[in-house]
Design a protein around this motif. Structure first.
Motif, PDB file in Angstrom:
ATOM      1  N   PRO A 265       0.810  -1.225   0.000  1.00  0.00           N
ATOM      2  CA  PRO A 265       0.000   0.000   0.000  1.00  0.00           C
ATOM      3  C   PRO A 265       0.842   1.273   0.000  1.00  0.00           C
ATOM      4  CG  PRO A 265       0.066  -0.957   2.187  1.00  0.00           C
ATOM      5  CD  PRO A 265       0.819  -1.898   1.296  1.00  0.00           C
ATOM      6  N   LEU A 266       2.138   1.159   0.293  1.00  0.00           N
ATOM      7  CA  LEU A 266       2.977   2.352   0.410  1.00  0.00           C
ATOM      8  C   LEU A 266       4.224   2.221  -0.466  1.00  0.00           C
ATOM      9  CD1 LEU A 266       2.789   2.678   4.337  1.00  0.00           C
ATOM     10  CD2 LEU A 266       1.447   3.979   2.671  1.00  0.00           C
ATOM     11  N   PRO A 267       4.028   2.109  -1.797  1.00  0.00           N
ATOM     12  CA  PRO A 267       5.166   1.794  -2.667  1.00  0.00           C
ATOM     13  C   PRO A 267       6.261   2.863  -2.677  1.00  0.00           C
ATOM     14  CG  PRO A 267       3.205   2.347  -3.956  1.00  0.00           C
ATOM     15  CD  PRO A 267       2.766   2.192  -2.538  1.00  0.00           C
ATOM     16  N   SER A 268       5.952   4.112  -2.352  1.00  0.00           N
ATOM     17  CA  SER A 268       6.993   5.147  -2.367  1.00  0.00           C
ATOM     18  C   SER A 268       7.806   5.207  -1.081  1.00  0.00           C
ATOM     19  CB  SER A 268       6.377   6.534  -2.582  1.00  0.00           C
ATOM     20  OG  SER A 268       5.698   6.587  -3.794  1.00  0.00           O
ATOM     21  N   TRP A 269       7.392   4.438  -0.065  1.00  0.00           N
ATOM     22  CA  TRP A 269       8.069   4.518   1.236  1.00  0.00           C
ATOM     23  C   TRP A 269       9.274   3.583   1.269  1.00  0.00           C
ATOM     24  CZ3 TRP A 269       6.385   6.977   6.005  1.00  0.00           C
ATOM     25  CH2 TRP A 269       5.323   7.860   5.802  1.00  0.00           C
ATOM     26  N   ASN A 270      10.363   4.092   1.843  1.00  0.00           N
ATOM     27  CA  ASN A 270      11.505   3.222   2.116  1.00  0.00           C
ATOM     28  C   ASN A 270      11.130   2.272   3.255  1.00  0.00           C
ATOM     29  OD1 ASN A 270      13.166   4.542   0.255  1.00  0.00           O
ATOM     30  ND2 ASN A 270      13.699   6.115   1.775  1.00  0.00           N
ATOM     31  N   ALA A 271      11.723   1.083   3.224  1.00  0.00           N
ATOM     32  CA  ALA A 271      11.567   0.181   4.360  1.00  0.00           C
ATOM     33  C   ALA A 271      12.171   0.853   5.587  1.00  0.00           C
ATOM     34  CB  ALA A 271      12.258  -1.145   4.068  1.00  0.00           C
ATOM     35  N   GLY A 272      11.556   0.637   6.739  1.00  0.00           N
ATOM     36  CA  GLY A 272      12.102   1.255   7.950  1.00  0.00           C
ATOM     37  C   GLY A 272      11.030   1.426   9.003  1.00  0.00           C
ATOM     38  N   PRO A 273      11.408   1.944  10.158  1.00  0.00           N
ATOM     39  CA  PRO A 273      10.463   2.017  11.287  1.00  0.00           C
ATOM     40  C   PRO A 273       9.247   2.907  11.003  1.00  0.00           C
ATOM     41  CG  PRO A 273      12.576   3.075  11.832  1.00  0.00           C
ATOM     42  CD  PRO A 273      12.770   2.363  10.530  1.00  0.00           C
ATOM     43  N   ALA A 274       9.424   4.003  10.238  1.00  0.00           N
ATOM     44  CA  ALA A 274       8.290   4.897   9.976  1.00  0.00           C
ATOM     45  C   ALA A 274       7.206   4.153   9.193  1.00  0.00           C
ATOM     46  CB  ALA A 274       8.748   6.131   9.190  1.00  0.00           C
ATOM     47  N   ARG A 275       7.649   3.466   8.130  1.00  0.00           N
ATOM     48  CA  ARG A 275       6.709   2.699   7.320  1.00  0.00           C
ATOM     49  C   ARG A 275       6.078   1.572   8.151  1.00  0.00           C
ATOM     50  NH1 ARG A 275       5.788  -1.443   4.215  1.00  0.00           N
ATOM     51  NH2 ARG A 275       5.209  -1.226   2.024  1.00  0.00           N
ATOM     52  N   ASP A 276       6.929   0.876   8.924  1.00  0.00           N
ATOM     53  CA  ASP A 276       6.442  -0.265   9.697  1.00  0.00           C
ATOM     54  C   ASP A 276       5.346   0.139  10.689  1.00  0.00           C
ATOM     55  OD1 ASP A 276       8.251  -1.787   8.360  1.00  0.00           O
ATOM     56  OD2 ASP A 276       9.681  -1.986  10.027  1.00  0.00           O
ATOM     57  N   VAL A 277       5.550   1.281  11.341  1.00  0.00           N
ATOM     58  CA  VAL A 277       4.603   1.647  12.389  1.00  0.00           C
ATOM     59  C   VAL A 277       3.249   2.025  11.773  1.00  0.00           C
ATOM     60  CG1 VAL A 277       5.038   4.129  12.674  1.00  0.00           C
ATOM     61  CG2 VAL A 277       4.580   2.710  14.678  1.00  0.00           C
ATOM     62  N   ILE A 278       3.265   2.584  10.573  1.00  0.00           N
ATOM     63  CA  ILE A 278       1.995   2.914   9.909  1.00  0.00           C
ATOM     64  C   ILE A 278       1.264   1.624   9.525  1.00  0.00           C
ATOM     65  CG2 ILE A 278       0.963   3.958   7.850  1.00  0.00           C
ATOM     66  CD1 ILE A 278       3.218   6.057   7.940  1.00  0.00           C
TER      67      ILE A 278
ATOM     68  N   TYR B  99       3.167  15.660  -1.621  1.00  0.00           N
ATOM     69  CA  TYR B  99       4.093  14.560  -1.338  1.00  0.00           C
ATOM     70  C   TYR B  99       3.450  13.214  -1.678  1.00  0.00           C
ATOM     71  CZ  TYR B  99       6.648  18.171   1.237  1.00  0.00           C
ATOM     72  OH  TYR B  99       7.320  19.312   1.588  1.00  0.00           O
ATOM     73  N   GLN B 100       4.006  12.543  -2.658  1.00  0.00           N
ATOM     74  CA  GLN B 100       3.469  11.250  -3.103  1.00  0.00           C
ATOM     75  C   GLN B 100       3.355  10.233  -1.950  1.00  0.00           C
ATOM     76  OE1 GLN B 100       2.065  10.246  -5.768  1.00  0.00           O
ATOM     77  NE2 GLN B 100       1.998   8.051  -5.328  1.00  0.00           N
ATOM     78  N   PRO B 101       4.380  10.124  -1.065  1.00  0.00           N
ATOM     79  CA  PRO B 101       4.236   9.154   0.036  1.00  0.00           C
ATOM     80  C   PRO B 101       3.020   9.443   0.918  1.00  0.00           C
ATOM     81  CG  PRO B 101       6.529   9.866  -0.166  1.00  0.00           C
ATOM     82  CD  PRO B 101       5.715  10.756  -1.073  1.00  0.00           C
ATOM     83  N   MET B 102       2.688  10.732   1.099  1.00  0.00           N
ATOM     84  CA  MET B 102       1.544  11.057   1.953  1.00  0.00           C
ATOM     85  C   MET B 102       0.223  10.790   1.227  1.00  0.00           C
ATOM     86  SD  MET B 102       2.949  11.629   4.731  1.00  0.00           S
ATOM     87  CE  MET B 102       1.535  12.156   5.701  1.00  0.00           C
ATOM     88  N   LEU B 103       0.199  10.982  -0.094  1.00  0.00           N
ATOM     89  CA  LEU B 103      -1.010  10.605  -0.849  1.00  0.00           C
ATOM     90  C   LEU B 103      -1.268   9.116  -0.670  1.00  0.00           C
ATOM     91  CD1 LEU B 103      -0.583  12.566  -4.229  1.00  0.00           C
ATOM     92  CD2 LEU B 103      -1.943  13.214  -2.228  1.00  0.00           C
ATOM     93  N   GLU B 104      -0.181   8.330  -0.625  1.00  0.00           N
ATOM     94  CA  GLU B 104      -0.345   6.883  -0.433  1.00  0.00           C
ATOM     95  C   GLU B 104      -0.884   6.564   0.961  1.00  0.00           C
ATOM     96  OE1 GLU B 104       3.517   5.276  -1.371  1.00  0.00           O
ATOM     97  OE2 GLU B 104       3.416   5.982  -3.447  1.00  0.00           O
ATOM     98  N   VAL B 105      -0.418   7.304   1.971  1.00  0.00           N
ATOM     99  CA  VAL B 105      -0.932   7.083   3.337  1.00  0.00           C
ATOM    100  C   VAL B 105      -2.429   7.414   3.391  1.00  0.00           C
ATOM    101  CG1 VAL B 105      -0.794   7.797   5.748  1.00  0.00           C
ATOM    102  CG2 VAL B 105       1.300   7.448   4.452  1.00  0.00           C
TER     103      VAL B 105
END
Lengths: 282, 282
Positions: free
Chosen positions: B25-38, B162-168
């Motif tokens: 669901p979050l293809p623009s996000w790098n792997a990491g704690p921020a993505r994981d917690v969402i 911000y594309q990552p936020m549109l994905e969120v």
């Protein structure tokens, strides 16, 4: 009309009561122009081929509450609540016991209480409904509503809702309309029961609203305290102003029962002819 | 994580790109704690077996706008808009041409304009964004947004999201969350484009908001005129206050990027641990 009715009877025989319920969205309404105009409004605004078609995400309907969705006589429920809270208020601030209008309320003299002026009632509302966290307010109002009864019918206030209007709410929602309450009553008060009673969630309740103040409680937890400062007086011109503030688009249909709902019909220019609830002055 | 990634590749081979889009669901996000917690927040709050499950109708998510959903440097889009409107304002009220801060804006001296104080900017915002009907405001803002460009990237402001936020936003909505903007920017301004740009309808935009005044135009049609009187300053403590006023329930997740978003995290106590956007002070 006659042929439609015949069709409904046939449908009823063929598919049973459930099918009839599906085809008659307003079973408590008498046949007549008021019912017809509501049905016509829904049919035309949801038919893509009709020139008055309204896209689904623009379908906004607003409802006054007191006198429109539930009883408002002999006393507004919220005023009854504020009067009932006066002993608790004066117990916390004993100096108020000898000050008007609190003295009159504590006297229990019903005739004197009914003669209280609007400014006196505002003083009582401010003292009774502010100065606590929004959560404490909600719990206290919920507790009161669970047991308090109306002085005329001796029923819970939340039981004294108009069945025909519940049907209109459901009918509009089933046709893609987002239903809002737009009331002169207190926004926080109505939010306590609107979801359960009308199927209207807190964010779709627009009402008279006071400021809140962000702060911290004794355990350093953030809280919002209700303040005796009016931000939105959601009566008369305050209704269209409140609709713009809270919703940001014009409703296509607006229901009301008093002169305080007149201006709300002024902003409803999206659809002609107007539905029967529009600005029907009392 | 490695095995999940392997699974995704297999799924991609088996079902094509569409299936991958559905599982990531979050293809623009790098792997990491921020993505994981969402992702963990969404998984746990939508799983009925999880103790932190949130019923669908209570799923509220709020997003700051400037710096969170779109760029806020070197200048807020709304301030750029107000500055661009100054010539039209002074053409109507020529006396303002020789009065500060309007004189400085008209001089075109960029350095002097960037030194304008917050009270000066407030004067400009009040003069440029009030005194017209809400419809005229909306049309003028829409017209400006269609052509005006950001001074740094030379792109339309509405392209600088911000594309990552549109994905969120989409990810939360796909999981039953109602997404709100809660911005210090002007509520009426953001409502002009929020639906098209973020998929957020006008009634889900909470922002700083001025009063409106109900009246009639020259053709006796009812209008709402924007007034230079602030009703809600939706910054700092104003954010939780605005959320209570406009939404009436606490969000379960709140995104922001500056100190003005700190208090909004204060009211978010419904879920632990907090998501990364929460009160992330700049």
């Amino acid at each position: 009309m006659q042929s439609l009715r015949a069709f409904l009877i046939v449908a009823s025989l063929a598919f049973g009561a459930e099918a009839l319920a599906q085809t008659d969205p307003l079973p408590s309404w008498n046949a007549g122009p008021a019912r017809d105009v509501i049905v016509k409004f829904v049919q035309t605004t949801t038919d893509p081929a009709n020139p008055t078609f309204v896209p689904q995400d623009e379908r906004i309907a607003t409802f006054d509450q007191d006198g429109t969705l539930w009883v408002e006589q002999p006393i507004y429920a919220q005023v009854a609540y504020a009067l009932d809270r006066v002993p608790a208020v004066t117990a916390k601030k004993p100096a108020l016991k000898d000050v008007e209008p609190f003295k009159t309320v504590l006297s229990g003299n019903h005739e004197a209480i009914t003669r209280l002026s609007p400014p006196d009632l505002e003083k009582i509302l401010a003292a009774a409904l502010t100065g606590m966290t929004v959560e404490d307010f909600s719990v206290a109002a919920k507790t009161w509503l669970a047991t308090a009864t109306d002085p005329r019918w001796h029923r819970r206030f939340t039981d004294l809702v108009y069945q025909p209007m519940l049907e209109v709410l459901r009918y509009l929602r089933a046709n893609g309309y987002k239903t809002y309450i737009v009331t002169g009553g207190g926004q926080d008060f109505v939010r306590v029961y609107a979801d359960q009673v009308y199927g209207i969630p807190p964010e779709q309740v627009v009402g008279s609203a006071g400021a809140t103040k962000y702060g911290y409680d004794l355990h350093s937890r953030p809280v919002l305290i209700k303040e005796p400062k009016l931000l939105l007086n959601d009566n008369d011109a305050g209704k269209p102003e409140g609709i713009h503030f809270m919703i940001g688009r014009r409703p296509y249909i607006a229901f009301g029962n008093s002169s305080g709902d007149r201006q709300i019909a002024g902003v409803h220019t999206g659809w002609q002819p107007r539905a029967p609830g529009d600005a029907r002055a009392s």
